[in-house]
Design an enzyme around this catalytic site. Structure first.
Site, PDB file in Angstrom:
ATOM      1  N   TYR A  51       0.848  -1.234   0.052  1.00  0.00           N
ATOM      2  CA  TYR A  51      -0.039   0.140   0.063  1.00  0.00           C
ATOM      3  C   TYR A  51       0.760   1.429  -0.156  1.00  0.00           C
ATOM      4  O   TYR A  51       0.463   2.351  -0.174  1.00  0.00           O
ATOM      5  CB  TYR A  51      -1.079   0.100   1.300  1.00  0.00           C
ATOM      6  N   LYS A  76       1.395  -6.438   5.855  1.00  0.00           N
ATOM      7  CA  LYS A  76       1.303  -7.814   5.202  1.00  0.00           C
ATOM      8  C   LYS A  76       2.679  -7.776   4.470  1.00  0.00           C
ATOM      9  O   LYS A  76       3.194  -6.716   3.862  1.00  0.00           O
ATOM     10  CB  LYS A  76       0.171  -7.676   4.158  1.00  0.00           C
ATOM     11  N   HIS A 109       0.365 -11.754   2.118  1.00  0.00           N
ATOM     12  CA  HIS A 109      -0.651 -11.184   1.436  1.00  0.00           C
ATOM     13  C   HIS A 109      -1.395 -12.005   0.298  1.00  0.00           C
ATOM     14  O   HIS A 109      -2.627 -11.911   0.224  1.00  0.00           O
ATOM     15  CB  HIS A 109      -0.113  -9.999   0.685  1.00  0.00           C
TER      16      HIS A 109
HETATM   17  N1  LIG Z   1      -5.537  -8.871   2.066  1.00  0.00           N
HETATM   18  C1  LIG Z   1      -5.949  -8.451   0.867  1.00  0.00           C
HETATM   19  O1  LIG Z   1      -5.700  -9.124  -0.095  1.00  0.00           O
HETATM   20  C2  LIG Z   1      -6.698  -7.200   0.653  1.00  0.00           C
HETATM   21  C3  LIG Z   1      -7.289  -6.668  -0.476  1.00  0.00           C
HETATM   22  C4  LIG Z   1      -8.023  -5.659  -0.541  1.00  0.00           C
HETATM   23  C5  LIG Z   1      -8.362  -4.847   0.908  1.00  0.00           C
HETATM   24  N2  LIG Z   1      -7.746  -5.422   1.920  1.00  0.00           N
HETATM   25  C6  LIG Z   1      -7.933  -4.716   3.174  1.00  0.00           C
HETATM   26  O2  LIG Z   1      -9.318  -4.257   3.531  1.00  0.00           O
HETATM   27  C7  LIG Z   1      -9.764  -3.004   3.386  1.00  0.00           C
HETATM   28  C8  LIG Z   1     -11.310  -2.828   3.047  1.00  0.00           C
HETATM   29  O3  LIG Z   1     -11.114  -3.218   1.708  1.00  0.00           O
HETATM   30  P1  LIG Z   1     -11.304  -2.191   0.390  1.00  0.00           P
HETATM   31  O4  LIG Z   1     -10.546  -0.848   0.728  1.00  0.00           O
HETATM   32  O5  LIG Z   1     -10.949  -2.750  -0.750  1.00  0.00           O
HETATM   33  O6  LIG Z   1     -12.811  -1.714   0.448  1.00  0.00           O
HETATM   34  P2  LIG Z   1     -14.209  -1.442   1.142  1.00  0.00           P
HETATM   35  O7  LIG Z   1     -13.679  -1.142   2.568  1.00  0.00           O
HETATM   36  O8  LIG Z   1     -15.119  -2.520   1.021  1.00  0.00           O
HETATM   37  O9  LIG Z   1     -14.666   0.039   0.621  1.00  0.00           O
HETATM   38  C9  LIG Z   1     -13.863   1.166   0.599  1.00  0.00           C
HETATM   39  C10 LIG Z   1     -14.726   2.058  -0.385  1.00  0.00           C
HETATM   40  O10 LIG Z   1     -15.770   2.338   0.025  1.00  0.00           O
HETATM   41  C11 LIG Z   1     -16.197   3.862   0.298  1.00  0.00           C
HETATM   42  N3  LIG Z   1     -16.838   3.717   1.562  1.00  0.00           N
HETATM   43  C12 LIG Z   1     -16.343   3.465   2.732  1.00  0.00           C
HETATM   44  N4  LIG Z   1     -17.174   3.711   3.824  1.00  0.00           N
HETATM   45  C13 LIG Z   1     -18.527   4.047   3.236  1.00  0.00           C
HETATM   46  C14 LIG Z   1     -19.850   4.303   3.567  1.00  0.00           C
HETATM   47  N5  LIG Z   1     -20.157   4.424   4.786  1.00  0.00           N
HETATM   48  N6  LIG Z   1     -20.839   4.657   2.656  1.00  0.00           N
HETATM   49  C15 LIG Z   1     -20.242   4.587   1.035  1.00  0.00           C
HETATM   50  N7  LIG Z   1     -19.194   4.177   0.828  1.00  0.00           N
HETATM   51  C16 LIG Z   1     -18.101   4.060   1.614  1.00  0.00           C
HETATM   52  C17 LIG Z   1     -14.558   4.388   0.408  1.00  0.00           C
HETATM   53  O11 LIG Z   1     -14.789   5.565  -0.025  1.00  0.00           O
HETATM   54  P3  LIG Z   1     -13.921   6.828   0.439  1.00  0.00           P
HETATM   55  O12 LIG Z   1     -12.647   6.291   1.122  1.00  0.00           O
HETATM   56  O13 LIG Z   1     -13.874   7.786  -0.459  1.00  0.00           O
HETATM   57  O14 LIG Z   1     -14.831   7.375   1.655  1.00  0.00           O
HETATM   58  C18 LIG Z   1     -14.014   3.540  -0.758  1.00  0.00           C
HETATM   59  O15 LIG Z   1     -14.185   4.063  -2.038  1.00  0.00           O
HETATM   60  C19 LIG Z   1      -8.537  -2.333   2.682  1.00  0.00           C
HETATM   61  O16 LIG Z   1      -8.547  -0.940   2.962  1.00  0.00           O
HETATM   62  C20 LIG Z   1      -7.513  -3.124   3.041  1.00  0.00           C
HETATM   63  O17 LIG Z   1      -6.767  -2.658   4.333  1.00  0.00           O
HETATM   64  C21 LIG Z   1      -6.911  -6.355   1.934  1.00  0.00           C
END
Ligand SMILES: NC(=O)c1ccc[n+]([C@@H]2O[C@H](COP(=O)([O-])OP(=O)(O)OC[C@H]3O[C@@H](n4cnc5c(N)ncnc54)[C@H](OP(=O)(O)O)[C@@H]3O)[C@@H](O)[C@H]2O)c1
Length: 275
Positions: A51, A76, A109
């Site tokens: 990241y 990770k 990861h």
């Molecule tokens: N281990 C892995 O392979 C892996 C892969 C992907 C992700 N991750 C981890 O999981 C975390 C979460 O997953 P993600 O970032 O992919 O997606 P997510 O948390 O499902 O969604 C984030 C998105 O949703 C928006 N959002 C957040 N809260 C909201 C709400 N209350 N209402 C409407 N929209 C909202 C955010 O916008 P804004 O930021 O503009 O508010 C952003 O665009 C990551 O940040 C990372 O730490 C791990």
């Protein structure tokens, strides 16, 4: 507002909600998001070396007056660093960037074929030395977990996978529950996608005067799934944590369960191109 913890099989307590920082920019953006989250009550941050924001995460933690032992920091190991010696080096670099002397949760990861068993041996060393309080994996299917467990001494404590109502991962969850491997949900909000517009979720949200995001995150919590929604928007950081003053009924949980259609927003780990 009140957060809760889950006790892992090694006795370590992990918060059931944290802030994800994927796609959160290094520097001011990540620092502000973390500052807001800590003020709100979050105590867990989920970053990764890929990241490219570990420095900002470290600065935000350093500038907060919350005691280190009250924080839970996850990072990770990236795919290119898999291997025994390279893992140990990458871990040291993450620690340095984060300005920490231990990591609460260190995760592989992705299950890079031919490498993750050797990589995990280095994770076991880091765990035994107390430099990582908890070790685990991400994106492991059941067959990856079985292979890893057959070839290691310490069972992973966490498996972080894509999980939301449209990808409920029932089989994996049942397997992990039996093995005492804690499931964490990444992209719990489908990266802000179609699940937030789903009529079933919206109806339930209306009943409780909550948002669709809050209903989904509450579904995670009531299913004993750790959730790590990402946001850089202050109001959403607060919204996503405001989950502890309502409860979904059994019938509502079941209704949400009907949305499972194995739909991913990310890559299926079996189809990931590791080259
Ligand atoms: N281990 C892995 O392979 C892996 C892969 C992907 C992700 N991750 C981890 O999981 C975390 C979460 O997953 P993600 O970032 O992919 O997606 P997510 O948390 O499902 O969604 C984030 C998105 O949703 C928006 N959002 C957040 N809260 C909201 C709400 N209350 N209402 C409407 N929209 C909202 C955010 O916008 P804004 O930021 O503009 O508010 C952003 O665009 C990551 O940040 C990372 O730490 C791990």
């Amino acid at each position: 507002m009140n957060t809760q913890t889950i006790t892992l099989y090694n006795g370590v307590r992990i918060p059931n909600i944290g802030l994800g920082v994927y796609k959160t920019k290094e520097g001011t953006e990540v620092k502000q998001a973390i500052k807001k989250s800590l003020e709100t009550g979050y105590r867990m941050i989920d970053t990764a070396s890929i990241y490219k924001n570990e420095i900002g995460v470290g600065e935000a933690i350093g500038e907060s007056d919350i005691a280190r032992e009250d924080l839970f920091i996850t990072t990770k190991l990236w795919n290119d660093d898999q291997g025994y010696e390279t893992t140990l080096k990458a871990f040291d670099l993450s620690l340095k960037k984060l300005k920490l002397d231990y990591i609460d949760l260190y995760l592989i990861h992705w299950p890079v074929y031919g490498k993750y068993v050797e990589t995990y041996r280095a994770f076991e060393k880091l765990y035994q030395e107390g430099r990582a309080r908890v070790i685990g994996v991400c994106n492991f299917h059941i067959h990856h977990l079985e292979h890893l467990m057959d070839n290691s001494d310490i069972k992973p404590m966490v498996n972080q996978v894509e999980l939301h109502p449209m990808l409920a991962q029932i089989e994996l969850r049942n397997f992990c529950q039996k093995e005492q491997i804690q499931i964490e949900a990444w992209s719990p909000l489908m990266q802000g996608g179609e699940i937030l517009e789903n009529p079933i979720i919206k109806d339930i949200a209306k009943k409780y005067d909550k948002t669709p995001a809050q209903v989904i995150l509450r579904w995670d919590i009531q299913n004993n799934i750790i959730t790590i929604p990402k946001s850089i928007t202050s109001s959403r950081i607060v919204e996503n944590f405001n989950l502890f003053d309502f409860s979904l009924t059994e019938e509502e949980l079941q209704k949400i369960n009907t949305l499972d259609c194995h739909k991913r927003v990310g890559t299926n780990p079996d189809k990931y191109d590791f080259v």
